[in-house]
Design a protein around this motif. Structure first.
Motif, short mmCIF file in Angstrom:
data_model
loop_
_atom_site.label_atom_id
_atom_site.label_comp_id
_atom_site.label_asym_id
_atom_site.label_seq_id
_atom_site.Cartn_x
_atom_site.Cartn_y
_atom_site.Cartn_z
N ASP A 195 6.34 -15.90 -29.40
CA ASP A 195 6.54 -17.22 -28.81
C ASP A 195 6.79 -17.11 -27.31
O ASP A 195 6.31 -17.94 -26.52
CB ASP A 195 7.71 -17.95 -29.47
CG ASP A 195 7.41 -18.40 -30.89
OD1 ASP A 195 6.24 -18.29 -31.34
OD2 ASP A 195 8.35 -18.88 -31.56
N ALA A 196 7.56 -16.11 -26.91
CA ALA A 196 7.83 -15.90 -25.49
C ALA A 196 6.52 -15.60 -24.74
O ALA A 196 6.30 -16.13 -23.64
CB ALA A 196 8.84 -14.78 -25.28
N GLN A 206 3.52 -16.55 -25.66
CA GLN A 206 2.75 -17.79 -25.64
C GLN A 206 3.28 -18.74 -24.56
O GLN A 206 2.52 -19.33 -23.80
CB GLN A 206 2.78 -18.46 -27.01
CG GLN A 206 1.95 -19.73 -27.06
CD GLN A 206 1.99 -20.41 -28.42
OE1 GLN A 206 2.83 -20.10 -29.25
NE2 GLN A 206 1.07 -21.33 -28.64
N LEU A 207 4.61 -18.87 -24.49
CA LEU A 207 5.20 -19.74 -23.47
C LEU A 207 4.88 -19.23 -22.07
O LEU A 207 4.52 -20.02 -21.19
CB LEU A 207 6.72 -19.83 -23.67
CG LEU A 207 7.47 -20.70 -22.67
CD1 LEU A 207 6.97 -22.14 -22.69
CD2 LEU A 207 8.97 -20.65 -22.96
N VAL A 258 17.25 -16.44 -23.63
CA VAL A 258 15.82 -16.69 -23.84
C VAL A 258 15.31 -15.85 -24.99
O VAL A 258 14.80 -16.38 -25.98
CB VAL A 258 15.00 -16.42 -22.55
CG1 VAL A 258 13.51 -16.68 -22.81
CG2 VAL A 258 15.49 -17.28 -21.40
N ARG A 285 16.38 -16.54 -28.55
CA ARG A 285 15.97 -17.85 -29.06
C ARG A 285 14.48 -17.95 -29.30
O ARG A 285 14.02 -18.87 -29.96
CB ARG A 285 16.41 -18.95 -28.09
CG ARG A 285 17.90 -19.06 -28.01
CD ARG A 285 18.31 -20.06 -26.97
NE ARG A 285 19.72 -20.36 -27.15
CZ ARG A 285 20.22 -21.57 -27.07
NH1 ARG A 285 19.44 -22.59 -26.82
NH2 ARG A 285 21.50 -21.77 -27.23
N LEU A 286 13.72 -17.03 -28.70
CA LEU A 286 12.27 -17.04 -28.85
C LEU A 286 11.79 -15.69 -29.37
O LEU A 286 12.00 -14.68 -28.71
CB LEU A 286 11.58 -17.30 -27.51
CG LEU A 286 11.75 -18.66 -26.85
CD1 LEU A 286 11.10 -18.64 -25.47
CD2 LEU A 286 11.15 -19.75 -27.71
N PRO A 287 11.13 -15.67 -30.51
CA PRO A 287 10.50 -14.42 -30.92
C PRO A 287 9.52 -13.97 -29.83
O PRO A 287 9.01 -14.80 -29.06
CB PRO A 287 9.75 -14.79 -32.21
CG PRO A 287 10.40 -16.04 -32.69
CD PRO A 287 10.91 -16.75 -31.46
N ASP A 288 9.26 -12.70 -29.76
CA ASP A 288 8.44 -12.15 -28.68
C ASP A 288 7.07 -12.83 -28.59
O ASP A 288 6.58 -13.10 -27.51
CB ASP A 288 8.29 -10.63 -28.84
CG ASP A 288 8.10 -9.95 -27.51
OD1 ASP A 288 8.78 -10.35 -26.52
OD2 ASP A 288 7.25 -9.05 -27.43
#
Length: 148
Positions: free
Chosen positions: A136-137, A139-140, A128, A131-134
């Motif tokens: 983006d994580a 935001q998700l 995880v 694959r996801l910049p912090d």
């Protein structure tokens, strides 16, 4: 317009659902593979041990474990039996007629949960976090919290 058409999800909502389910299945499969490669039991074991380890006095009733995990009651009962056979949990009665039971985590269960976390944390970072910049994580996580 029919009632079904009026309540049908948008194309974007449908695609979000599909992507959410596919991502969940793929990441869970990768994490399970990492546990297996490390010679550890699966994520269900971790989830039960985690919930017990953070509960007051390290104990919960079976229905409380079910409420806090994604495990169905029939699977949970068998899993608790296996955890008990391995010495990771104990069952303790708490009422006079012997029907009420606690499930308590043992020291051995705490040690296994800790060892599993070492693998789990690396798996989350790998599958995880990498694959996801912090941002983006974050935001998700915010978006998904709106579904809870």
């Amino acid at each position: 317009m029919s009632k079904i058409e009026a309540t049908a999800p948008s194309t974007n909502a449908t695609q979000a659902w599909i992507n959410l389910m596919r991502a969940q299945q793929r990441v869970l499969a990768l994490i399970e593979r990492d546990f297996k490669a490390a010679g550890l039991p699966g994520l269900g074991w971790y989830d039960v041990l985690w919930e017990l380890s953070r509960a007051d006095a390290g104990r919960l009733r079976p229905f409380e474990i079910e409420e806090r995990t994604l495990l169905a009651q029939y699977n949970l009962s068998r899993l608790i039996d296996r955890l008990q056979r391995e010495g990771l949990v104990e069952r303790q009665t708490f009422d006079d007629d012997g029907r009420g039971r606690w499930v308590l985590i043992t020291d051995k269960g705490r040690a296994l949960r800790s060892a599993m976390w070492d693998v789990y944390a690396k798996a989350i970072a790998k599958h995880v976090g990498a694959r996801l910049p912090d941002a983006d994580a974050a935001q998700l996580a915010g978006l998904l919290s709106r579904l809870l």
